[in-house]
Design an enzyme around this catalytic site. Sequence first.
Site, PDB file in Angstrom:
ATOM      1  N   ASP A   5      21.523  49.715  -6.324  1.00  0.00           N
ATOM      2  CA  ASP A   5      21.184  48.309  -6.604  1.00  0.00           C
ATOM      3  C   ASP A   5      20.115  48.217  -7.686  1.00  0.00           C
ATOM      4  OD1 ASP A   5      19.363  49.455  -4.821  1.00  0.00           O
ATOM      5  OD2 ASP A   5      19.005  47.610  -3.703  1.00  0.00           O
TER       6      ASP A   5
ATOM      7  N   ASP B 104      31.823  48.062 -14.706  1.00  0.00           N
ATOM      8  CA  ASP B 104      32.142  46.725 -15.235  1.00  0.00           C
ATOM      9  C   ASP B 104      30.890  46.078 -15.804  1.00  0.00           C
ATOM     10  OD1 ASP B 104      34.828  46.808 -14.555  1.00  0.00           O
ATOM     11  OD2 ASP B 104      34.816  44.795 -13.678  1.00  0.00           O
TER      12      ASP B 104
ATOM     13  N   ASP C 121      32.729  51.779  -9.768  1.00  0.00           N
ATOM     14  CA  ASP C 121      33.619  50.677 -10.121  1.00  0.00           C
ATOM     15  C   ASP C 121      32.794  49.473 -10.562  1.00  0.00           C
ATOM     16  OD1 ASP C 121      36.086  49.254 -10.300  1.00  0.00           O
ATOM     17  OD2 ASP C 121      35.637  48.313  -8.377  1.00  0.00           O
TER      18      ASP C 121
ATOM     19  N   TYR D 184      37.213  54.364  -1.189  1.00  0.00           N
ATOM     20  CA  TYR D 184      38.565  54.042  -1.652  1.00  0.00           C
ATOM     21  C   TYR D 184      39.637  54.782  -0.848  1.00  0.00           C
ATOM     22  CZ  TYR D 184      37.726  51.330  -5.941  1.00  0.00           C
ATOM     23  OH  TYR D 184      37.410  50.347  -6.841  1.00  0.00           O
TER      24      TYR D 184
ATOM     25  N   LYS E   7      22.942  55.057  -2.403  1.00  0.00           N
ATOM     26  CA  LYS E   7      22.092  54.253  -1.534  1.00  0.00           C
ATOM     27  C   LYS E   7      21.579  55.164  -0.419  1.00  0.00           C
ATOM     28  CE  LYS E   7      21.632  50.186  -1.045  1.00  0.00           C
ATOM     29  NZ  LYS E   7      20.389  49.386  -1.264  1.00  0.00           N
TER      30      LYS E   7
HETATM   31  C1  IPM Z   1      39.142  50.176 -12.172  1.00  0.00           C
HETATM   32  C2  IPM Z   1      39.915  49.117 -11.430  1.00  0.00           C
HETATM   33  C3  IPM Z   1      40.649  49.776 -10.281  1.00  0.00           C
HETATM   34  C4  IPM Z   1      39.613  50.307  -9.316  1.00  0.00           C
HETATM   35  C5  IPM Z   1      41.697  48.899  -9.583  1.00  0.00           C
HETATM   36  C6  IPM Z   1      42.704  48.330 -10.546  1.00  0.00           C
HETATM   37  C7  IPM Z   1      42.394  49.657  -8.482  1.00  0.00           C
HETATM   38  O1  IPM Z   1      39.062  48.105 -11.035  1.00  0.00           O
HETATM   39  O2  IPM Z   1      39.765  51.143 -12.642  1.00  0.00           O
HETATM   40  O3  IPM Z   1      37.927  50.029 -12.300  1.00  0.00           O
HETATM   41  O4  IPM Z   1      39.119  49.565  -8.443  1.00  0.00           O
HETATM   42  O5  IPM Z   1      39.297  51.481  -9.415  1.00  0.00           O
HETATM   43 MG    MG Z   2      37.057  48.279 -11.765  1.00  0.00          MG
END
Ligand code: IPM
Ligand code: MG
Length: 368
Positions: free
Chosen positions: A225, A253, A249, A142, A192
């Site tokens: 993975d 999710d 990230d 990032y 990884k």
């Molecule tokens: C998260 C989001 C952020 C990230 C974005 C909005 C920059 O997806 O907090 O997971 O990628 O970190």
């Molecule tokens: Mg995210």
Amino acid sequence: MSNPSILILPGDGIGPEVMAQVTRIIDWFGDKRDLKFDVETDLVGGAAYDKHGVPLSDETMARAMEVDAVLLGAVGGPKYDNLDFSVKPERGLLRLRKEMDLFSNLRPAQCFDALADFSSLKKDIVSGLDIMIVRELTSGVYFGEPRGIHKEGNERVGVNTQRYTESEIARVARSAFELARKRSNKVCSMEKANVMESGILWRDVVQEIHDAEYPDVELSHMYADNGAMQLVRAPKQFDVIVTDNLFGDVLSDCAAMLTGSLGMLPSASLGLPNAEGRPKALYEPVHGSAPDITGQGKANPIACILSFAMALRYSFDEGEEATRLEKAVEKVLADGVRTADLMGPDGGTPVSTTEMGDVILAALDASL
Ligand code: IPM
Ligand code: MG
């Protein structure tokens, strides 16, 4: 002594709608529990861009550095899709994370009993699930340099750099081990190491910190993975997962969906503790700005409300009050109150964002 201070940054999309419910909850704690906060509100993301031409003004950044905790709603939206990269709404959030040095991002994925049927996975795989993803938040791909898009011959090349120093890995590993000790005492580190040197270093450093400082914690390593696969195959094998910024990230999710809805998941981003032992901290729901439902009263405020519960626990040392708030949320879910994102196949009538706030406040009253 003055009250602890909170900077609220509702941001874009459903951010302001869900944050309005959090404000009511903050007021409730002031009125009913004598837990008073000095609250100020400011702009971030597209909302800040519209006013200042940047997604986070220097003044707001300075306030964020001063307050005891920042609560953020969400940033981004289609209106800002074509902006220059440097002023995109997301840059505001990334600047906060970087300048506040919030290296440890706690993303709990907990499956409330009442919602076990809402997961896309079978109920017995997710019911009772309680895992914590610790995502490194201020380094890795990032932020690594070099980065950019340049020309090579007659084609463009996009570059980002995955880069981790030993100390960056060590500090997030410590934060994962500390958390594990307060939970089920198990950490799984994901990288990884089979293809990336930064992954080899990650694995080594996590192991070293473990052996030197946390030998009592059970540690395992997994390729990221495989970790993604295991998260949907048998998520209950995990307690704390520690991983880098990008894998974190994606994996968070994925873990979020195990719980039924992205609308349920809070997060805390913590830096190093100051002299009073209070870390720099930003709390935000894991969900985004959800432009498709913005302004319709449909948004689920629970992730944002649970983020405030995390603030009570991690910034204000009010673990019992945090539990009170979490129990109130659990109660309304058990009673069958649902926002639109939590409608099962059998239907029912969803409540609005404000109505969800109403019932949670009523459950808080009932807890007294
Ligand atoms: C998260 C989001 C952020 C990230 C974005 C909005 C920059 O997806 O907090 O997971 O990628 O970190
Ligand atoms: Mg995210």
